[in-house]
Design an enzyme around this catalytic site. Sequence first.
Site, PDB file in Angstrom:
ATOM      1  N   CYS A 116      11.263  -0.539  83.155  1.00  0.00           N
ATOM      2  CA  CYS A 116      12.422   0.167  82.597  1.00  0.00           C
ATOM      3  C   CYS A 116      13.530  -0.834  82.267  1.00  0.00           C
ATOM      4  O   CYS A 116      14.266  -1.279  83.155  1.00  0.00           O
ATOM      5  CB  CYS A 116      12.941   1.225  83.567  1.00  0.00           C
ATOM      6  SG  CYS A 116      14.374   2.119  82.901  1.00  0.00           S
ATOM      7  N   CYS A 153      17.141   0.255  83.247  1.00  0.00           N
ATOM      8  CA  CYS A 153      17.410   0.116  84.680  1.00  0.00           C
ATOM      9  C   CYS A 153      17.519  -1.354  85.076  1.00  0.00           C
ATOM     10  O   CYS A 153      18.367  -1.719  85.895  1.00  0.00           O
ATOM     11  CB  CYS A 153      16.329   0.825  85.493  1.00  0.00           C
ATOM     12  SG  CYS A 153      16.305   2.621  85.235  1.00  0.00           S
TER      13      CYS A 153
END
EC number: 1.11.1.28
Length: 181
Positions: free
Chosen positions: A131, A134
Amino acid sequence: MSIEQLKEQIPDFAKDVRLNLSSMASDESLSPQAKYGLFVACAIATRNPTVTAALEAVAAAHLSAAALTAAKTAAALMAMNNVYYRFVHLATNKEYATMPARLRMNAIANPGVDKADFELWSLAVSAINGCGTCIDAHERVLKEAGVSAASIQTAVRFAAIIQSVAVAIEAAAVTVPLAAE
């Protein structure tokens, strides 16, 4: 299970993985809590029960109950957040980025351990789960907290090694008959 016992399960075709695991185990560039929390959070993120059991057993001797719980929490919350925010990032329709996530994640604000350690674990798990949103968010918080680029790189290196251990062990478990020569 010890690191040595885990290494014994890594097949010869993954000798480099064994050597990297040894290097990781002897690395003292992070605090014990940061290091062993990474072991736990990243092992859980691999979804490999052998690796998780081994690294949690190793880490248990170095972590408080609160730190062990926080490392597990980091893995669990990132499993949720990484899917959601990767979708928001990758979706062509940018409307999703304007919508509230409506996901509970109170433990990120109050993890019960040093916030920088929790962020480091979250970053490493986010790297395993792929991700980018993130990764950027956790890296930014870590830099603002004064965590060095070298420490951040070490955490991601640990994540890469732990993931490769899981893959090597899983690959060794698959046996396919070879064609006759």
